[in-house]
Design an enzyme around this catalytic site. Sequence first.
Site, PDB file in Angstrom:
ATOM      1  N   ASP A 157       0.879  -1.307  -0.009  1.00 51.58           N
ATOM      2  CA  ASP A 157      -0.306   0.436   0.023  1.00 51.58           C
ATOM      3  C   ASP A 157       1.291   1.360  -0.049  1.00 51.58           C
ATOM      4  O   ASP A 157       1.713   1.539   0.568  1.00 51.58           O
ATOM      5  CB  ASP A 157      -0.724   0.347   1.129  1.00 51.58           C
ATOM      6  CG  ASP A 157      -1.901   1.016   1.219  1.00 51.58           C
ATOM      7  OD1 ASP A 157      -2.300   1.300   0.372  1.00 51.58           O
ATOM      8  OD2 ASP A 157      -2.641   1.433   2.478  1.00 51.58           O
ATOM      9  N   HIS A 158       0.585   2.369  -1.198  1.00 54.82           N
ATOM     10  CA  HIS A 158       1.362   3.395  -0.870  1.00 54.82           C
ATOM     11  C   HIS A 158       2.723   3.193  -1.062  1.00 54.82           C
ATOM     12  O   HIS A 158       3.677   3.684  -0.344  1.00 54.82           O
ATOM     13  CB  HIS A 158       0.776   4.503   0.286  1.00 54.82           C
ATOM     14  CG  HIS A 158       0.028   4.748   0.312  1.00 54.82           C
ATOM     15  ND1 HIS A 158      -0.795   6.046  -0.387  1.00 54.82           N
ATOM     16  CD2 HIS A 158      -1.588   4.232   0.779  1.00 54.82           C
ATOM     17  CE1 HIS A 158      -2.173   6.207  -0.526  1.00 54.82           C
ATOM     18  NE2 HIS A 158      -2.837   5.169   0.542  1.00 54.82           N
ATOM     19  N   HIS A 196      -8.097   9.355   4.300  1.00 56.26           N
ATOM     20  CA  HIS A 196      -7.239   8.822   5.392  1.00 56.26           C
ATOM     21  C   HIS A 196      -7.306   9.506   6.685  1.00 56.26           C
ATOM     22  O   HIS A 196      -7.603  10.306   7.031  1.00 56.26           O
ATOM     23  CB  HIS A 196      -6.016   8.568   5.028  1.00 56.26           C
ATOM     24  CG  HIS A 196      -5.614   7.850   3.696  1.00 56.26           C
ATOM     25  ND1 HIS A 196      -4.824   8.618   3.598  1.00 56.26           N
ATOM     26  CD2 HIS A 196      -5.839   6.655   3.405  1.00 56.26           C
ATOM     27  CE1 HIS A 196      -4.165   7.446   2.368  1.00 56.26           C
ATOM     28  NE2 HIS A 196      -4.704   6.618   2.619  1.00 56.26           N
ATOM     29  N   GLY A 197      -7.573   7.986   7.700  1.00 56.34           N
ATOM     30  CA  GLY A 197      -7.730   8.604   8.923  1.00 56.34           C
ATOM     31  C   GLY A 197      -9.678   8.374   9.415  1.00 56.34           C
ATOM     32  O   GLY A 197     -10.774   8.233   9.454  1.00 56.34           O
ATOM     33  N   LYS A 245     -12.280  11.912   8.226  1.00 55.81           N
ATOM     34  CA  LYS A 245     -12.541  12.547   7.194  1.00 55.81           C
ATOM     35  C   LYS A 245     -13.936  14.046   6.711  1.00 55.81           C
ATOM     36  O   LYS A 245     -13.306  14.248   5.407  1.00 55.81           O
ATOM     37  CB  LYS A 245     -12.981  11.664   6.385  1.00 55.81           C
ATOM     38  CG  LYS A 245     -12.685   9.863   6.761  1.00 55.81           C
ATOM     39  CD  LYS A 245     -13.180   8.777   5.569  1.00 55.81           C
ATOM     40  CE  LYS A 245     -12.699   7.490   6.491  1.00 55.81           C
ATOM     41  NZ  LYS A 245     -11.211   7.711   6.088  1.00 55.81           N
ATOM     42  N   GLY A 274      -9.319   5.428   2.033  1.00 55.20           N
ATOM     43  CA  GLY A 274      -9.789   6.871   2.641  1.00 55.20           C
ATOM     44  C   GLY A 274     -11.467   5.961   2.974  1.00 55.20           C
ATOM     45  O   GLY A 274     -11.738   6.893   2.951  1.00 55.20           O
ATOM     46  N   ASN A 314     -10.652   0.319   0.202  1.00 57.22           N
ATOM     47  CA  ASN A 314      -9.274  -0.038   1.331  1.00 57.22           C
ATOM     48  C   ASN A 314      -9.811   0.670   2.620  1.00 57.22           C
ATOM     49  O   ASN A 314     -10.086   1.824   3.243  1.00 57.22           O
ATOM     50  CB  ASN A 314      -8.342   1.328   0.530  1.00 57.22           C
ATOM     51  CG  ASN A 314      -7.306   1.486  -0.429  1.00 57.22           C
ATOM     52  OD1 ASN A 314      -7.553  -0.009  -0.968  1.00 57.22           O
ATOM     53  ND2 ASN A 314      -5.942   1.278   0.040  1.00 57.22           N
ATOM     54  N   ASP A 368      -7.978   0.508   6.500  1.00 56.89           N
ATOM     55  CA  ASP A 368      -7.647   1.045   7.818  1.00 56.89           C
ATOM     56  C   ASP A 368      -8.201   1.183   8.873  1.00 56.89           C
ATOM     57  O   ASP A 368      -8.412  -0.010  10.153  1.00 56.89           O
ATOM     58  CB  ASP A 368      -5.697   1.529   7.412  1.00 56.89           C
ATOM     59  CG  ASP A 368      -4.892   0.857   8.220  1.00 56.89           C
ATOM     60  OD1 ASP A 368      -5.259   0.075   9.898  1.00 56.89           O
ATOM     61  OD2 ASP A 368      -3.979   1.447   8.151  1.00 56.89           O
TER      62      ASP A 368
HETATM   63  P1  13P Z   1      -8.740   4.473   5.794  1.00 56.20           P
HETATM   64  O1  13P Z   1      -7.956   5.626   6.677  1.00 56.20           O
HETATM   65  O2  13P Z   1     -10.652   5.318   5.816  1.00 56.20           O
HETATM   66  O3  13P Z   1      -8.852   3.471   6.560  1.00 56.20           O
HETATM   67  O4  13P Z   1      -8.117   4.261   4.679  1.00 56.20           O
HETATM   68  C1  13P Z   1      -6.811   3.096   4.431  1.00 56.20           C
HETATM   69  C2  13P Z   1      -6.156   3.425   2.884  1.00 56.20           C
HETATM   70  O5  13P Z   1      -7.239   4.434   1.898  1.00 56.20           O
HETATM   71  C3  13P Z   1      -4.830   2.902   2.871  1.00 56.20           C
HETATM   72  O6  13P Z   1      -4.749   3.185   1.489  1.00 56.20           O
HETATM   73  O1  G3H Z   2      -2.464   4.610   3.508  1.00 58.14           O
HETATM   74  C1  G3H Z   2      -2.947   4.917   5.354  1.00 58.14           C
HETATM   75  C2  G3H Z   2      -2.917   3.449   5.876  1.00 58.14           C
HETATM   76  O2  G3H Z   2      -4.626   3.714   6.251  1.00 58.14           O
HETATM   77  C3  G3H Z   2      -1.508   2.633   6.245  1.00 58.14           C
HETATM   78  O3  G3H Z   2      -1.160   3.871   7.343  1.00 58.14           O
HETATM   79  O4  G3H Z   2       0.834   4.243   6.812  1.00 58.14           O
HETATM   80  O5  G3H Z   2      -0.034   4.322   9.553  1.00 58.14           O
HETATM   81  O6  G3H Z   2       0.120   2.138   8.488  1.00 58.14           O
HETATM   82  P1  G3H Z   2       0.534   3.758   8.194  1.00 58.14           P
HETATM   83 ZN    ZN Z   3      -4.506   4.455   0.888  1.00 60.59          ZN
END
Ligand code: 13P
Ligand code: G3H
Ligand code: ZN
Length: 330
Positions: free
Chosen positions: A83-84, A186-187, A190, A217, A259, A261
């Site tokens: 991811d990213h 993210h987070g 929002k 997000g 996605n 998290d």
């Molecule tokens: P959230 O913070 O909304 O769960 O998004 C996660 C995400 O985009 C990870 O790449």
């Molecule tokens: O892109 C955001 C994801 O929630 C990953 O978060 O970089 O804190 O692991 P992190």
């Molecule tokens: Zn992301």
Amino acid sequence: MALVPMKQILEEAKKKGYGVGAYNVNNMEQIQAIMAAAQETQSPVIIQASRGALKYSNFTYLGYLMKAAVIENPTIPVAMHLDHGNSLDSAKKAIDLGFSSVMIDGSLKEDGKTPSDYEYNVNVTRSVVEYAHKYGVTVEAEIGRLGGIEDGVGSGSAHITDPKEAEQFVKDTGVDALAIAIGTSHGAYKFKGAKVLAFDVLQEVRKLIDIPIVLHGASSVPKELIDAVNKYGGKMPGAEGVPMEHLQKAIQLGVQKINVDTDGRLAMTATIRKVFTETPEKFDPRDYLGPARTALQGLIASKMKAFGTAGHAGDYAPMSLEDMKKIYNK
Ligand code: 13P
Ligand code: G3H
Ligand code: ZN
């Protein structure tokens, strides 16, 4: 083993019109919870690790835990996704470790913070596509920029995707899946006001490109989880996410990868806080990580049902990276 290229999971979802959650992992309990939910609901699944996660857990530990998920669940199609990713180097490292998919987020420069320009994004994305496809590995990229900043990832300034630019970007890079920005971030915080997503932009992009679309997000930040966190000593006033109906609409309009998290973090934190508050005598990590794992399984299983992923694990014969290599090399 059912480690599959993410491209297969997403293209199958696109054919049938359902979404597949990509769930972030940092540790063993999260991986086990997600895989148990996938078994319970018979869902294909994407487990993804950010650079931060790979740093926290150490690349090798986390990579091998993800591989264990594949070995333990041979009938579930699983994609292991970075991811990213921020550079060709980060993609190479993940591919060396056996990931079947990588994201290169060229919407930001290598520091993961500074907004980049179109040319930068195309160049870095193309370099990852050229490298990854030699190994049959899927590549996700991003055009437009998400708002918000989470643990150092993100610029803090949003930029809604321009559909025409998205169309050109797919042609210029040969990428397999495209993350677009339609107002999510993210987070856990929002939206300040109305929870509005640019569905018109999504519809326009869907008309112009034929590859799977990704929504970052996409946590819903459920009120009951925030209430539980706050009830047991947490402090998260004003946390807001994307309502499930918005995500379902996005799936209907053509998003395949969703996605998540933050919601997983909330489910585990709420449970651990509850255990600590109600049974302060407990000190064995299994006494709080175990219930946290069970809570996370429940949360993910309900998302798999709501996204429409449930029941699709056995729909298709899993492809290997070798199979995908041949398709790329045609
Ligand atoms: P959230 O913070 O909304 O769960 O998004 C996660 C995400 O985009 C990870 O790449
Ligand atoms: O892109 C955001 C994801 O929630 C990953 O978060 O970089 O804190 O692991 P992190
Ligand atoms: Zn992301």
